[in-house]
Design an enzyme around this catalytic site. Structure first.
Site, PDB file in Angstrom:
ATOM      1  N   VAL A  98     -22.126  -0.492   2.012  1.00 32.84           N
ATOM      2  CA  VAL A  98     -22.079  -0.579   3.474  1.00 32.84           C
ATOM      3  C   VAL A  98     -22.005   0.803   4.107  1.00 32.84           C
ATOM      4  CG1 VAL A  98     -20.813  -1.469   5.460  1.00 32.84           C
ATOM      5  CG2 VAL A  98     -21.020  -2.855   3.386  1.00 32.84           C
TER       6      VAL A  98
ATOM      7  N   ARG B  69     -15.829  10.920  -4.737  1.00 29.27           N
ATOM      8  CA  ARG B  69     -16.583  11.994  -5.386  1.00 29.27           C
ATOM      9  C   ARG B  69     -17.614  12.570  -4.423  1.00 29.27           C
ATOM     10  NH1 ARG B  69     -21.554  10.158  -6.752  1.00 29.27           N
ATOM     11  NH2 ARG B  69     -21.894   7.888  -6.736  1.00 29.27           N
TER      12      ARG B  69
ATOM     13  N   VAL C 267     -17.307 -10.905   9.535  1.00 31.94           N
ATOM     14  CA  VAL C 267     -17.676 -12.321   9.417  1.00 31.94           C
ATOM     15  C   VAL C 267     -19.187 -12.473   9.526  1.00 31.94           C
ATOM     16  CG1 VAL C 267     -17.409 -14.643  10.353  1.00 31.94           C
ATOM     17  CG2 VAL C 267     -15.493 -13.041  10.447  1.00 31.94           C
TER      18      VAL C 267
ATOM     19  N   ILE D 214     -25.032 -11.553  11.487  1.00 37.68           N
ATOM     20  CA  ILE D 214     -25.014 -12.535  12.568  1.00 37.68           C
ATOM     21  C   ILE D 214     -23.941 -12.108  13.579  1.00 37.68           C
ATOM     22  CG2 ILE D 214     -24.742 -14.965  13.161  1.00 37.68           C
ATOM     23  CD1 ILE D 214     -25.241 -15.606  10.191  1.00 37.68           C
TER      24      ILE D 214
ATOM     25  N   GLY E 267     -26.341  -9.522  -8.300  1.00 38.99           N
ATOM     26  CA  GLY E 267     -25.422  -8.793  -7.432  1.00 38.99           C
ATOM     27  C   GLY E 267     -24.879  -9.624  -6.282  1.00 38.99           C
TER      28      GLY E 267
ATOM     29  N   LYS F 203     -12.668 -15.453   6.515  1.00 32.52           N
ATOM     30  CA  LYS F 203     -13.566 -15.436   7.677  1.00 32.52           C
ATOM     31  C   LYS F 203     -13.230 -16.575   8.639  1.00 32.52           C
ATOM     32  CE  LYS F 203     -17.148 -13.490   4.708  1.00 32.52           C
ATOM     33  NZ  LYS F 203     -18.357 -13.786   3.905  1.00 32.52           N
TER      34      LYS F 203
END
Length: 447
Positions: free
Chosen positions: A15, A47, A130, A134, A185, A203
């Site tokens: 993210v 790092r 959440v 969206i 993933g 959420k």
């Protein structure tokens, strides 16, 4: 153009890196929309990253970054509930606005964090916490501000939705699909938070607070996972015109009806819903939230619930709101929050102490799978027990024997208080003709 708004990004995982890429790709658009220059000045990382602009300071000292004079907005994407809480509280104490994608932290400590932010005249924004890309938080806090929310139902965990979709579409067992989700993933090495509903419960706690104006109460969310869902039940549901989805529900109950209670239901569990419902056709890793409010009625919000692009989009939507707030402030007036929507949509003093209903007080329809000996009177005994408990049957499906002399009986019921269903199942399982535990899955018509 006014002075630059300075950002710090704490965490350079999927993210955090996505936020940097989004800013680099869309900087001109961001400037045109906000009227301000936006600059990343510091990043918190364990790092050193050679692919980061050398003008951006990199440090592992997150507390120092959170207090830096060279930062206006702190973006927290490190996850967890311990260090993240300490860093966010430190940033707030030092007058920084905060943007976070951390649903677990807010679900468990949000009441404290939001109160501290109000005390220090800063905002904590959390659109990315959440349903990823969206904009459901903004919709609930702002677009539906004039509506009374009656209930909401959401596919708010992409991993669970992927598993249920693959089981239905390809006839694959749960364990097989989970393994693929981990390879792709979509699921962690330890998938407990996803498949047991904990992630969705975090959420849901946030959505329910915004919907009903109640404090965050994650510890009172009823939570049931999908590990017990079998292909057998997926196929029977389809035959009866339903699909099984792992849903979060927040429902306002007014106490009307036979032994119904007044309060709010907060529940995450597998649910049969009509296969022609829009929510039933949200597949793969997509998320969706269906909101029923007065006077608007039902509205559905659907899109990517996770991933670098979707989450970074939500993070930057919050950043843009805060940039506008900072742009509207007098530099010498620290009490002016500009356009300030309350953190949980309602004025803090107006949050309600509406009780959260216990599991046995909740009201839903049910799918029951009962395995019995193929002998006369079995079905009559089962239906009599349900009738005596005040449970109305909507449909019955008797299937061919899976074992010699044993038949599965599938029963759909109309909504009933769970306490009654618990008592009925206990009596059914005591019958000599019943060969196994009764399988039950909740059912909702989304009406």
């Amino acid at each position: 153009m006014s002075h630059s708004i300075k950002l710090a990004i704490l965490g350079l995982g999927t993210v955090g890196t996505g936020v940097i890429n989004l800013i680099n790709d869309n900087l001109d658009e961001l400037k045109r929309r906000s009227g301000r220059d936006i600059t990343i000045t510091e990043v918190g990382t364990r790092r050193h990253r050679d692919d980061i602009d050398p003008n951006i300071m990199q440090s592992s000292d997150l507390m120092a970054i959170a207090a830096s004079d060279n930062v206006d907005i702190v973006i927290e994407v490190i996850g967890g509930t311990t260090l993240a809480r300490e860093v966010i509280m430190h940033a707030i104490k030092n007058g920084k606005h905060v943007v976070t994608a951390n649903k677990a932290l807010l679900a468990e400590h949000g009441n404290e964090i939001f109160a501290f932010a109000e005390e220090h005249h800063v905002h904590v924004a959390y659109e990315a916490a959440v349903a990823g890309g969206i904009p459901i938080i903004k919709v609930m806090r702002e677009a539906l501000a004039a509506n009374k929310v009656e209930w909401l139902a959401g596919i708010i965990n992409g991993t669970g939705n992927f598993i249920m979709t693959e089981m239905r579409d390809k006839g694959r067992p749960f364990a097989d699909v989970l393994s693929e989700a981990q390879v792709l993933g979509y699921a962690e090495a330890d998938p407990t938070f996803d498949v047991e509903g904990i992630d969705a419960a975090h959420k849901l706690a946030l959505l329910a607070s915004i919907a009903f104006g109640i404090p965050l109460q994650f510890d009172k969310v009823y939570c049931e996972g999908i590990t017990g869902i079998t292909l057998q039940d997926v196929n029977y549901a389809e035959e009866l015109g339903y699909r099984i989805k792992h849903l979060g529900f927040a429902v306002r109950r007014d106490g009307t009806g036979d032994d119904a209670a007044t309060g709010v239901e907060l529940r995450v569990h597998p649910t049969l819903i009509p296969q022609d419902a829009l929510l039933a056709n949200v597949n793969g890793v997509k998320n969706a939230v269906l909101v029923n409010s007065h006077p608007l009625g039902q509205t559905l919000y659907c899109g990517d619930g996770a991933g670098a692009g979707a989450t970074a989009s939500a993070v930057m939507a919050d950043v843009m709101d805060l940039v506008r707030v900072l742009g509207s402030k007098d530099a010498d007036d620290t009490s002016n929050n500009g356009h300030h929507v309350p953190h949980l949509a309602f004025i803090p003093e107006q949050l309600s102490d509406t009780p959260i209903l216990r599991a046995e007080q909740m009201t839903t329809g049910y799918y029951l799978r009962v395995h019995a000996y193929d002998s006369p009177g079995v079905l009559a005994d089962i239906t009599r027990i349900l009738s005596d408990a005040g449970i109305n049957i909507d449909a019955i499906l008797q299937k061919p024997a899976h074992k010699v002399g044993q038949v599965p009986v599938i029963i759909l019921t109309l909504p009933v208080v769970e306490r009654r269903m618990n008592l009925a199942i206990e009596k059914i399982e005591k019958l000599d003709t019943i060969t196994d535990k009764v399988v039950r899955i909740r059912l909702d018509e989304l009406a």
